[in-house]
Design a protein around this motif. Structure first.
Motif, PDB file in Angstrom:
ATOM      1  N   PRO A 109       0.791  -1.238   0.000  1.00  0.00           N
ATOM      2  CA  PRO A 109       0.000   0.000   0.000  1.00  0.00           C
ATOM      3  C   PRO A 109       0.820   1.282   0.000  1.00  0.00           C
ATOM      4  O   PRO A 109       0.291   2.354  -0.316  1.00  0.00           O
ATOM      5  CB  PRO A 109      -0.828  -0.116   1.287  1.00  0.00           C
ATOM      6  CG  PRO A 109      -0.041  -1.021   2.176  1.00  0.00           C
ATOM      7  CD  PRO A 109       0.614  -2.002   1.258  1.00  0.00           C
ATOM      8  N   LYS A 110       2.107   1.191   0.335  1.00  0.00           N
ATOM      9  CA  LYS A 110       2.949   2.386   0.373  1.00  0.00           C
ATOM     10  C   LYS A 110       3.755   2.579  -0.908  1.00  0.00           C
ATOM     11  O   LYS A 110       4.573   3.495  -0.993  1.00  0.00           O
ATOM     12  CB  LYS A 110       3.913   2.307   1.562  1.00  0.00           C
ATOM     13  CG  LYS A 110       3.235   2.262   2.923  1.00  0.00           C
ATOM     14  CD  LYS A 110       2.439   3.513   3.219  1.00  0.00           C
ATOM     15  CE  LYS A 110       1.857   3.501   4.623  1.00  0.00           C
ATOM     16  NZ  LYS A 110       1.051   4.707   4.894  1.00  0.00           N
ATOM     17  N   ASP A 111       3.541   1.722  -1.900  1.00  0.00           N
ATOM     18  CA  ASP A 111       4.240   1.853  -3.176  1.00  0.00           C
ATOM     19  C   ASP A 111       3.597   2.997  -3.964  1.00  0.00           C
ATOM     20  O   ASP A 111       2.557   2.837  -4.596  1.00  0.00           O
ATOM     21  CB  ASP A 111       4.146   0.539  -3.959  1.00  0.00           C
ATOM     22  CG  ASP A 111       4.924   0.585  -5.270  1.00  0.00           C
ATOM     23  OD1 ASP A 111       5.514   1.633  -5.582  1.00  0.00           O
ATOM     24  OD2 ASP A 111       4.926  -0.452  -5.982  1.00  0.00           O
ATOM     25  N   LYS A 112       4.223   4.169  -3.930  1.00  0.00           N
ATOM     26  CA  LYS A 112       3.635   5.370  -4.511  1.00  0.00           C
ATOM     27  C   LYS A 112       3.546   5.310  -6.034  1.00  0.00           C
ATOM     28  O   LYS A 112       2.756   6.035  -6.637  1.00  0.00           O
ATOM     29  CB  LYS A 112       4.444   6.603  -4.090  1.00  0.00           C
ATOM     30  CG  LYS A 112       4.436   6.858  -2.592  1.00  0.00           C
ATOM     31  CD  LYS A 112       5.304   8.058  -2.241  1.00  0.00           C
ATOM     32  CE  LYS A 112       5.365   8.278  -0.732  1.00  0.00           C
ATOM     33  NZ  LYS A 112       6.224   9.440  -0.381  1.00  0.00           N
ATOM     34  N   GLY A 113       4.355   4.468  -6.656  1.00  0.00           N
ATOM     35  CA  GLY A 113       4.344   4.384  -8.112  1.00  0.00           C
ATOM     36  C   GLY A 113       3.149   3.669  -8.684  1.00  0.00           C
ATOM     37  O   GLY A 113       2.907   3.701  -9.895  1.00  0.00           O
ATOM     38  N   ARG A 114       2.386   2.993  -7.801  1.00  0.00           N
ATOM     39  CA  ARG A 114       1.224   2.249  -8.286  1.00  0.00           C
ATOM     40  C   ARG A 114      -0.071   2.729  -7.634  1.00  0.00           C
ATOM     41  O   ARG A 114      -0.974   1.954  -7.389  1.00  0.00           O
ATOM     42  CB  ARG A 114       1.407   0.747  -8.037  1.00  0.00           C
ATOM     43  CG  ARG A 114       2.341   0.088  -9.021  1.00  0.00           C
ATOM     44  CD  ARG A 114       1.964  -1.357  -9.312  1.00  0.00           C
ATOM     45  NE  ARG A 114       2.824  -1.889 -10.341  1.00  0.00           N
ATOM     46  CZ  ARG A 114       3.934  -2.583 -10.109  1.00  0.00           C
ATOM     47  NH1 ARG A 114       4.293  -2.825  -8.869  1.00  0.00           N
ATOM     48  NH2 ARG A 114       4.663  -3.033 -11.097  1.00  0.00           N
ATOM     49  N   LEU A 115      -0.166   4.009  -7.395  1.00  0.00           N
ATOM     50  CA  LEU A 115      -1.384   4.577  -6.821  1.00  0.00           C
ATOM     51  C   LEU A 115      -2.284   5.181  -7.886  1.00  0.00           C
ATOM     52  O   LEU A 115      -3.311   5.770  -7.577  1.00  0.00           O
ATOM     53  CB  LEU A 115      -1.033   5.633  -5.763  1.00  0.00           C
ATOM     54  CG  LEU A 115      -0.332   5.098  -4.509  1.00  0.00           C
ATOM     55  CD1 LEU A 115       0.005   6.247  -3.563  1.00  0.00           C
ATOM     56  CD2 LEU A 115      -1.196   4.057  -3.790  1.00  0.00           C
ATOM     57  N   ALA A 116      -1.908   5.031  -9.156  1.00  0.00           N
ATOM     58  CA  ALA A 116      -2.721   5.545 -10.259  1.00  0.00           C
ATOM     59  C   ALA A 116      -2.378   4.777 -11.521  1.00  0.00           C
ATOM     60  O   ALA A 116      -1.345   4.126 -11.603  1.00  0.00           O
ATOM     61  CB  ALA A 116      -2.462   7.040 -10.470  1.00  0.00           C
ATOM     62  N   MET A 117      -3.276   4.881 -12.499  1.00  0.00           N
ATOM     63  CA  MET A 117      -3.015   4.241 -13.778  1.00  0.00           C
ATOM     64  C   MET A 117      -1.877   4.954 -14.494  1.00  0.00           C
ATOM     65  O   MET A 117      -1.702   6.169 -14.356  1.00  0.00           O
ATOM     66  CB  MET A 117      -4.268   4.285 -14.651  1.00  0.00           C
ATOM     67  CG  MET A 117      -5.396   3.403 -14.171  1.00  0.00           C
ATOM     68  SD  MET A 117      -6.804   3.437 -15.303  1.00  0.00           S
ATOM     69  CE  MET A 117      -7.276   5.165 -15.196  1.00  0.00           C
ATOM     70  N   PRO A 118      -1.094   4.226 -15.295  1.00  0.00           N
ATOM     71  CA  PRO A 118      -0.011   4.844 -16.069  1.00  0.00           C
ATOM     72  C   PRO A 118      -0.549   5.890 -17.045  1.00  0.00           C
ATOM     73  O   PRO A 118      -1.735   5.834 -17.430  1.00  0.00           O
ATOM     74  CB  PRO A 118       0.601   3.653 -16.827  1.00  0.00           C
ATOM     75  CG  PRO A 118       0.200   2.450 -16.042  1.00  0.00           C
ATOM     76  CD  PRO A 118      -1.138   2.773 -15.450  1.00  0.00           C
ATOM     77  N   PRO A 119       0.293   6.860 -17.461  1.00  0.00           N
ATOM     78  CA  PRO A 119      -0.162   7.954 -18.332  1.00  0.00           C
ATOM     79  C   PRO A 119      -0.836   7.495 -19.619  1.00  0.00           C
ATOM     80  O   PRO A 119      -1.876   8.039 -20.005  1.00  0.00           O
ATOM     81  CB  PRO A 119       1.138   8.715 -18.633  1.00  0.00           C
ATOM     82  CG  PRO A 119       2.009   8.443 -17.459  1.00  0.00           C
ATOM     83  CD  PRO A 119       1.686   7.045 -17.023  1.00  0.00           C
ATOM     84  N   ILE A 120      -0.282   6.492 -20.291  1.00  0.00           N
ATOM     85  CA  ILE A 120      -0.868   6.057 -21.563  1.00  0.00           C
ATOM     86  C   ILE A 120      -2.288   5.537 -21.364  1.00  0.00           C
ATOM     87  O   ILE A 120      -3.186   5.779 -22.168  1.00  0.00           O
ATOM     88  CB  ILE A 120       0.032   4.995 -22.251  1.00  0.00           C
ATOM     89  CG1 ILE A 120      -0.514   4.699 -23.652  1.00  0.00           C
ATOM     90  CG2 ILE A 120       0.112   3.725 -21.416  1.00  0.00           C
ATOM     91  CD1 ILE A 120       0.427   3.844 -24.480  1.00  0.00           C
ATOM     92  N   VAL A 121      -2.512   4.848 -20.246  1.00  0.00           N
ATOM     93  CA  VAL A 121      -3.858   4.352 -19.940  1.00  0.00           C
ATOM     94  C   VAL A 121      -4.781   5.520 -19.604  1.00  0.00           C
ATOM     95  O   VAL A 121      -5.960   5.533 -19.986  1.00  0.00           O
ATOM     96  CB  VAL A 121      -3.820   3.338 -18.781  1.00  0.00           C
ATOM     97  CG1 VAL A 121      -5.223   2.827 -18.468  1.00  0.00           C
ATOM     98  CG2 VAL A 121      -2.901   2.176 -19.117  1.00  0.00           C
TER      99      VAL A 121
END
Length: 207
Positions: A109-121
């Motif tokens: 839950p603390k992995d900040k890189g996976r708190l949103a969809m990637p830009p292309i998506v």
């Protein structure tokens, strides 16, 4: 018998999960939170400017549609979180899909890189929403969709904040508390992130 893997996942407050061995694919699963928020805020602003400048919609109706978009997004957020991200995983395929979509977030839950969809998506989603909404509600899209998209940007901001920062000493603290309960105590409660409204209405608000 259905199973929900989140019940067995012990949250890890450090580290991150590698989903793809291919470094290019793996990089596409990660993003800085400012990127998708900026995409959706600018997209929303562009649409609302278009609504005031080029559409035939009266100003009061633009305001009503914008607020309606915000409200409807909060309901969609709740439904997707509860019934898609926390789907019953009664097959191995469903379990894999659920984990890659949301279970990995519960494990890290603390992995900040996976708190949103990637830009292309995010870009594909924004364009798809514009096409679908315009197909269904026509010109109203230019006032309703900005609210809907701004609701999503608000969700991204709140979701990042509750994972990255300590709770504030004001009434917004309830958002931190509810999401903490969802992650660390009972994943069948507190599905709303940006607002507890729908948890209250549908009886999933933590006691």
């Amino acid at each position: 018998m259905s199973k929900t893997p989140n019940t067995a996942v012990r949250p890890k407050n450090t580290g991150q999960k590698v989903i793809f061995d291919n470094p290019v694919l793996e990089s596409l699963t990660r993003t800085h939170i400012a990127v998708p928020i900026s995409i959706f805020v600018l997209f929303s602003i562009g649409l609302i400017v278009y609504a005031f400048t080029y559409s035939q919609l009266p100003s009061y109706l633009i305001g009503i549609l914008f607020i309606s978009g915000l409200l409807i997004f909060s309901l969609v957020e709740y439904i997707v979180h509860r019934y898609v991200f926390h789907m019953d995983t009664d097959t191995d395929l469903k379990e894999k899909i659920q984990y890659n979509f949301h279970g990995v977030h519960h494990e890290y839950p603390k992995d900040k890189g996976r708190l949103a969809m990637p830009p292309i998506v995010s870009v594909i989603l924004a364009i798809s929403l514009l096409y679908v909404f315009h197909l269904v509600i026509g010109e109203y899209t230019f006032a309703f969709l900005p609210g809907f998209v701004m609701g999503y940007a608000s969700y991204l901001f709140v979701h990042f904040a509750v994972h990255a920062y300590q709770p504030p000493k004001n009434f917004f603290k309830v958002l931190w508390v509810n999401h903490g309960i969802h992650h660390y105590k009972d994943h069948n409660k507190a599905f709303g992130v940006s607002t507890p409204l729908w948890d209250f209405i549908f009886g999933t608000l933590p006691k």
